[in-house]
Design an enzyme around this catalytic site. Structure first.
Site, short mmCIF file in Angstrom:
data_model
loop_
_atom_site.label_atom_id
_atom_site.label_comp_id
_atom_site.label_asym_id
_atom_site.label_seq_id
_atom_site.Cartn_x
_atom_site.Cartn_y
_atom_site.Cartn_z
N ALA A 124 11.78 -8.02 -10.16
CA ALA A 124 11.07 -9.28 -9.89
C ALA A 124 10.78 -9.40 -8.40
O ALA A 124 11.66 -9.79 -7.62
CB ALA A 124 11.90 -10.45 -10.40
N SER A 132 -0.04 -9.12 -3.70
CA SER A 132 -0.23 -7.94 -2.85
C SER A 132 0.57 -8.04 -1.56
O SER A 132 0.87 -7.03 -0.92
CB SER A 132 -1.72 -7.79 -2.50
OG SER A 132 -2.45 -7.43 -3.65
N GLY A 241 7.94 5.48 -6.17
CA GLY A 241 8.24 6.19 -7.42
C GLY A 241 7.53 5.56 -8.60
O GLY A 241 7.02 6.25 -9.48
N GLU A 363 1.74 -2.83 -9.90
CA GLU A 363 2.43 -1.94 -8.95
C GLU A 363 1.52 -1.57 -7.77
O GLU A 363 1.56 -0.45 -7.26
CB GLU A 363 3.03 -0.73 -9.67
CG GLU A 363 4.12 -1.19 -10.64
CD GLU A 363 5.14 -0.16 -11.02
OE1 GLU A 363 5.31 0.83 -10.29
OE2 GLU A 363 5.80 -0.36 -12.06
N THR A 365 -2.54 -2.98 -6.40
CA THR A 365 -3.94 -2.81 -6.84
C THR A 365 -4.52 -1.53 -6.22
O THR A 365 -3.96 -0.97 -5.27
CB THR A 365 -4.78 -4.00 -6.35
OG1 THR A 365 -4.71 -4.02 -4.91
CG2 THR A 365 -4.27 -5.33 -6.90
N1 CAA Z 1 8.83 3.37 2.13
C1 CAA Z 1 9.71 2.96 3.06
N2 CAA Z 1 9.45 1.97 3.96
C2 CAA Z 1 8.22 1.39 3.87
C3 CAA Z 1 7.26 1.76 2.93
C4 CAA Z 1 7.60 2.81 2.04
N3 CAA Z 1 6.73 3.24 1.12
N4 CAA Z 1 6.15 1.02 3.10
C5 CAA Z 1 6.41 0.19 4.13
N5 CAA Z 1 7.67 0.41 4.59
C6 CAA Z 1 8.31 -0.24 5.72
C7 CAA Z 1 7.54 0.00 7.02
O1 CAA Z 1 7.92 1.22 7.64
C8 CAA Z 1 7.96 -1.19 7.84
O2 CAA Z 1 9.24 -1.00 8.36
P1 CAA Z 1 9.56 -1.08 9.95
O3 CAA Z 1 9.25 -2.46 10.38
O4 CAA Z 1 11.00 -0.71 10.07
O5 CAA Z 1 8.63 -0.08 10.59
C9 CAA Z 1 8.09 -2.28 6.80
O6 CAA Z 1 8.31 -1.64 5.55
C10 CAA Z 1 6.86 -3.17 6.71
O7 CAA Z 1 5.76 -2.33 6.44
P2 CAA Z 1 4.26 -2.84 6.60
O8 CAA Z 1 4.11 -3.46 7.97
O9 CAA Z 1 3.35 -1.72 6.24
O10 CAA Z 1 4.22 -4.01 5.51
P3 CAA Z 1 3.05 -4.93 5.04
O11 CAA Z 1 3.56 -6.30 4.88
O12 CAA Z 1 1.84 -4.72 5.89
O13 CAA Z 1 2.75 -4.40 3.55
C11 CAA Z 1 1.86 -3.10 1.77
C12 CAA Z 1 2.44 -3.15 3.22
C13 CAA Z 1 1.64 -1.63 1.50
C14 CAA Z 1 0.54 -3.83 1.67
C15 CAA Z 1 2.89 -3.67 0.80
O14 CAA Z 1 3.04 -5.05 0.99
C16 CAA Z 1 2.55 -3.43 -0.66
O15 CAA Z 1 2.80 -2.36 -1.20
N6 CAA Z 1 1.98 -4.44 -1.38
C17 CAA Z 1 1.76 -4.36 -2.82
C18 CAA Z 1 2.94 -4.87 -3.56
C19 CAA Z 1 2.96 -4.42 -4.98
O16 CAA Z 1 2.73 -3.26 -5.29
N7 CAA Z 1 3.29 -5.32 -5.89
C20 CAA Z 1 3.45 -5.02 -7.26
C21 CAA Z 1 4.76 -5.58 -7.73
S1 CAA Z 1 5.57 -4.93 -9.12
C22 CAA Z 1 4.57 -5.16 -10.48
O17 CAA Z 1 3.46 -4.89 -10.43
C23 CAA Z 1 5.11 -5.72 -11.76
C24 CAA Z 1 6.28 -5.05 -12.36
O18 CAA Z 1 6.97 -5.64 -13.15
C25 CAA Z 1 6.59 -3.68 -12.03
#
Ligand code: CAA
Length: 388
Positions: A124, A132, A241, A363, A365
């Site tokens: 969750a 996003s 993953g 997971e 968009t």
């Molecule tokens: N692995 C490890 N660390 C990571 C990472 C990764 N893949 N991606 C980002 N980080 C870390 C960064 O290194 C950074 O750390 P530091 O400050 O130490 O350098 C920190 O996280 C923040 O990173 P960003 O500044 O890049 O973060 P952001 O706020 O700009 O967001 C984003 C990046 C890629 C847009 C992210 O917010 C994202 O993936 N959004 C989509 C969310 C999502 O997929 N939601 C779906 C939810 S689940 C679902 O769908 C339903 C279900 O039931 C499964």
């Protein structure tokens, strides 16, 4: 890649294929109609070792690699995408996060029953106003003695109603942005955890997608996953993953749509001959097959990088982006090939088309995958600058 698969990987694929086609396929259309959660399928999948695939044997898992996992997940998705999404979130997000960040006590208490399939896991993260952009979530967790008290609401939680254990993210420090988010292991039935609205969706109808409300929900401090402030990184790593898992679901559904289309074109006669003789349709089939294969190779490549212990964030997003867009094109074509019959529930392509639609959304968009891919490209210091 198929020729490079090991004997063990091929055996797992063939076991999952047999179970999927013999046990799951026959009831998938009915489940889509009744929206009944596939509890019995999942129980049997637990017995087959499909619910703790990448969990070591010491924690009651199968100790398989990610390549084996995507092969098995594609096979399950081939017959029932609803069952596959539950398997995917459970294995790639919940079990993997516990394995990576859980304490020994948490692994004993939760990872073992999860890996056996005795309970199902959910994740969750998303909230009504934070999809996003999960950093802007507003659920809070306040330390109170040997507990944390959670308040807030989560949305679109896959298996939110039927899961036995939910990984919940919440803010432990508002000032710290992503470093102020923590992750908690919350048992279903905990006082203060209320399962709210169950979404009425266009596809994946047998998998529940729930609102979860936390109303002074007291979670023991020992159920903090990882350290305080590590929740965002736990979620991001889990999604890396998870995105390979969505690629695998996409490949499975697309292969099913392709196979159904080949079957249909061979059976259907128009203008005095089998429609499989028409070049227009043959080329459509050729393009569909090529796209499925391209997605499969991206899926394998991301899974193999993960297995080799390499950083695979970018490859996982590429696999998810391409495969989820591909399955939407392929299922749309499959429906077109079936003509008017494709628009009815007499043929499975109508279900494939609806099920696939969310793959470019959940997971992360397609737009978020492009953000992840481009961010990784631009920060890669090894990449030569053109003309330099
Ligand atoms: N692995 C490890 N660390 C990571 C990472 C990764 N893949 N991606 C980002 N980080 C870390 C960064 O290194 C950074 O750390 P530091 O400050 O130490 O350098 C920190 O996280 C923040 O990173 P960003 O500044 O890049 O973060 P952001 O706020 O700009 O967001 C984003 C990046 C890629 C847009 C992210 O917010 C994202 O993936 N959004 C989509 C969310 C999502 O997929 N939601 C779906 C939810 S689940 C679902 O769908 C339903 C279900 O039931 C499964």
């Amino acid at each position: 890649m198929t020729s490079q698969l090991t004997q063990e990987q091929l055996m797992i694929q063939s076991m999952a294929r047999e179970f999927s086609r013999k046990v799951i396929a026959g009831t998938a259309a009915e489940r889509d109609r009744t929206k009944e959660f596939p509890a019995e399928n999942l129980r049997q999948m637990g017995e087959l070792g499909l619910m703790g695939m990448m969990v070591p044997i010491d924690y009651d898992g199968s100790g398989a690699d990610t390549v084996s996992y995507v092969l098995a997940l594609s096979e399950i998705a081939y017959s029932c995408a609803s069952t596959a999404v539950v398997m995917s979130v459970h294995n790639s997000i919940v079990c993997e996060s516990l394995l990576r960040f859980g304490s020994e006590d948490q692994k004993q208490r939760y990872l073992k029953p999860l890996a056996r399939g005795d309970i199902i896991g959910a994740f969750a993260l998303t909230e009504p106003h934070a999809g996003s952009d999960p950093v802007s979530q507003s659920t809070t967790a306040v330390a109170d003695g040997d507990h944390y008290v959670l308040n807030g609401s989560k949305r679109f939680t896959t298996t939110g109603k039927n899961a036995g254990l939910i990984i919940v993210t919440a803010k432990t420090d508002e000032a710290k942005r992503h470093e102020g988010i923590s992750a908690f292991l919350v048992e279903q039935g905990s006082p203060g955890l209320v399962v709210g609205n169950i979404e009425d969706k266009m596809g994946l109808c047998a998998s529940d997608t729930a609102d979860l409300h936390f109303e002074d929900c007291r979670v023991p401090a020992e159920n903090l996953l990882g350290r305080e402030g590590q929740g965002f990184k736990i979620a991001m790593k889990a999604l890396d993953g998870g995105r390979i898992g969505i690629a695998a679901q996409s490949v499975g559904v697309a292969q099913a749509a392709l196979d159904a289309s080949v079957r249909y074109t061979k059976q259907r006669t128009q203008f005095g001959q089998s429609i499989s003789k028409f070049q227009g349709l043959r080329w459509m089939i050729a393009d569909m097959a090529t796209e499925v294969e391209a997605a499969r190779q991206l899926m394998f490549s991301a899974a193999a990088m993960k297995d080799r212990g390499e950083k695979f964030t970018q490859q996982a997003s590429m696999a998810k982006l391409f495969a989820s867009e591909m399955v939407n094109r392929v299922t749309a074509r499959a429906l077109q090939i079936h003509g008017g019959y494709g628009f009815t529930k007499d043929y499975p392509v109508e279900r494939f088309y609806r099920d696939a639609r969310v793959f470019t959304i959940y997971e992360g968009t397609s737009e978020i995958q492009r953000v992840v891919i481009s961010n990784n490209i631009f920060k890669d210091k090894r990449r030569p600058v053109q003309g330099a």
